[in-house]
Design a protein around this motif. Structure first.
Motif, PDB file in Angstrom:
ATOM      1  N   ARG A 164      -5.285  12.098 -12.755  1.00  0.00           N
ATOM      2  CA  ARG A 164      -5.918  10.796 -12.554  1.00  0.00           C
ATOM      3  C   ARG A 164      -5.373  10.116 -11.300  1.00  0.00           C
ATOM      4  O   ARG A 164      -6.102   9.438 -10.591  1.00  0.00           O
ATOM      5  CB  ARG A 164      -5.665   9.909 -13.770  1.00  0.00           C
ATOM      6  CG  ARG A 164      -6.417  10.307 -15.014  1.00  0.00           C
ATOM      7  CD  ARG A 164      -6.085   9.359 -16.153  1.00  0.00           C
ATOM      8  NE  ARG A 164      -6.835   9.658 -17.357  1.00  0.00           N
ATOM      9  CZ  ARG A 164      -6.695   9.004 -18.493  1.00  0.00           C
ATOM     10  NH1 ARG A 164      -5.810   8.022 -18.581  1.00  0.00           N
ATOM     11  NH2 ARG A 164      -7.409   9.326 -19.547  1.00  0.00           N
TER      12      ARG A 164
ATOM     13  N   TYR B 122      -7.818   8.500  -8.460  1.00  0.00           N
ATOM     14  CA  TYR B 122      -7.857   7.083  -8.128  1.00  0.00           C
ATOM     15  C   TYR B 122      -7.369   6.828  -6.705  1.00  0.00           C
ATOM     16  O   TYR B 122      -7.848   5.912  -6.038  1.00  0.00           O
ATOM     17  CB  TYR B 122      -7.056   6.271  -9.147  1.00  0.00           C
ATOM     18  CG  TYR B 122      -7.754   6.208 -10.488  1.00  0.00           C
ATOM     19  CD1 TYR B 122      -9.039   5.699 -10.589  1.00  0.00           C
ATOM     20  CD2 TYR B 122      -7.140   6.684 -11.638  1.00  0.00           C
ATOM     21  CE1 TYR B 122      -9.698   5.653 -11.806  1.00  0.00           C
ATOM     22  CE2 TYR B 122      -7.796   6.640 -12.862  1.00  0.00           C
ATOM     23  CZ  TYR B 122      -9.078   6.127 -12.942  1.00  0.00           C
ATOM     24  OH  TYR B 122      -9.737   6.089 -14.145  1.00  0.00           O
TER      25      TYR B 122
ATOM     26  N   ASP C 240      -2.385   4.544 -19.107  1.00  0.00           N
ATOM     27  CA  ASP C 240      -3.192   4.792 -17.911  1.00  0.00           C
ATOM     28  C   ASP C 240      -4.501   4.016 -17.932  1.00  0.00           C
ATOM     29  O   ASP C 240      -4.884   3.378 -16.946  1.00  0.00           O
ATOM     30  CB  ASP C 240      -3.510   6.289 -17.778  1.00  0.00           C
ATOM     31  CG  ASP C 240      -2.344   7.091 -17.254  1.00  0.00           C
ATOM     32  OD1 ASP C 240      -1.248   6.516 -17.121  1.00  0.00           O
ATOM     33  OD2 ASP C 240      -2.527   8.297 -16.985  1.00  0.00           O
ATOM     34  N   ASN C 241      -5.222   4.102 -19.058  1.00  0.00           N
ATOM     35  CA  ASN C 241      -6.529   3.448 -19.134  1.00  0.00           C
ATOM     36  C   ASN C 241      -6.404   1.938 -18.957  1.00  0.00           C
ATOM     37  O   ASN C 241      -7.193   1.310 -18.242  1.00  0.00           O
ATOM     38  CB  ASN C 241      -7.205   3.765 -20.469  1.00  0.00           C
ATOM     39  CG  ASN C 241      -7.638   5.214 -20.572  1.00  0.00           C
ATOM     40  OD1 ASN C 241      -7.848   5.878 -19.559  1.00  0.00           O
ATOM     41  ND2 ASN C 241      -7.755   5.721 -21.786  1.00  0.00           N
ATOM     42  N   SER C 242      -5.418   1.345 -19.612  1.00  0.00           N
ATOM     43  CA  SER C 242      -5.207  -0.099 -19.492  1.00  0.00           C
ATOM     44  C   SER C 242      -4.866  -0.480 -18.059  1.00  0.00           C
ATOM     45  O   SER C 242      -5.373  -1.474 -17.527  1.00  0.00           O
ATOM     46  CB  SER C 242      -4.085  -0.551 -20.433  1.00  0.00           C
ATOM     47  OG  SER C 242      -4.442  -0.333 -21.777  1.00  0.00           O
TER      48      SER C 242
ATOM     49  N   LEU D 239      -7.957  -0.032 -15.710  1.00  0.00           N
ATOM     50  CA  LEU D 239      -8.981  -1.021 -16.027  1.00  0.00           C
ATOM     51  C   LEU D 239      -8.550  -2.405 -15.546  1.00  0.00           C
ATOM     52  O   LEU D 239      -9.339  -3.131 -14.927  1.00  0.00           O
ATOM     53  CB  LEU D 239      -9.241  -1.038 -17.531  1.00  0.00           C
ATOM     54  CG  LEU D 239     -10.321  -2.007 -18.023  1.00  0.00           C
ATOM     55  CD1 LEU D 239     -11.647  -1.742 -17.323  1.00  0.00           C
ATOM     56  CD2 LEU D 239     -10.483  -1.880 -19.542  1.00  0.00           C
TER      57      LEU D 239
END
Length: 215
Positions: free
Chosen positions: A99, A103, A71-73, A76
């Protein structure tokens, strides 16, 4: 970004439609999923690294999909593609449903898995089954994403409000939030977020599940 099952399938599908495609993955062996006939770029590296993105051609890209397993990758990389390089069409795959909602509200289009996706599907499959997005503390007023019959395409939002007695809080159009003006018309693919009362939601859904009345 991401050459797993989703990323490789997406890349091959886009290329089959005549598009130029570049695929980024940290693991070079992942590119085997593309097969020997794939003619696009294979770039080994971190998908949110600016130099890696430049090597993949992000500066000339029409669209960017972040579909790695993190998710973070993904978020980002999607933000770097949009905010640093100005790619207009960006989407991120998100596994955490919480999340995904955040978003989506920030205007970053996401495709999530399992529960969140199932909920989004149900909202569109069941005309009389909208899931409220927000309910006021009294439980009387709510905002709901209500499916709209294709016959409304080209009709003004004000007409939709007049017929249902509800108010359109906002539209989601191509992943972006839009406050409708007096002359805004409903377009194919728009998601309509209506403000109405708890007791009238069902009748509003039933009305919008039908074509609009003739002029």
């Amino acid at each position: 970004m991401g050459c797993g099952r989703v990323g490789s399938t997406l890349a091959l599908s886009l290329e089959s439609q005549g598009h130029d495609v570049a695929v980024i993955d940290q693991n070079s062996t992942a590119f085997r999923r593309l097969g020997s006939t794939f003619e696009g770029k294979r770039v080994t590296g971190v998908g949110f690294d600016r130099d890696t993105l430049r090597e993949a051609g992000v500066e000339d890209a029409y669209a960017f999909a972040a579909v790695s397993n993190g998710d973070n990758s993904n978020i980002l990389a999607a933000r770097v593609a949009r905010e640093t390089f100005g790619v207009e069409h960006v989407v991120a795959r998100i596994y955490d449903p919480g999340r995904a909602e955040v978003y989506q509200r920030l205007g970053i289009p996401t495709v999530a898995t399992v529960r969140w996706t199932a909920d989004q599907m149900l909202r569109r499959l069941l005309p009389q089954g909208s899931v409220p997005e927000h309910t006021d503390p009294s439980g009387q007023i709510l905002i709901a994403d209500v499916p709209v019959h294709a016959g409304w395409v080209g009709r003004r939002i004000t007409e939709l409000e007049s017929v249902t007695g509800a108010r359109v809080a906002y539209l989601t159009r191509l992943g972006e939030g839009l406050l409708p003006a007096a002359d805004t018309v409903y377009q194919d693919g728009d998601i309509v977020h209506l403000v109405t009362t708890t007791g009238t939601l069902t009748s509003v859904e039933q009305t919008l599940d039908q074509p609009p009345p003739a002029h």
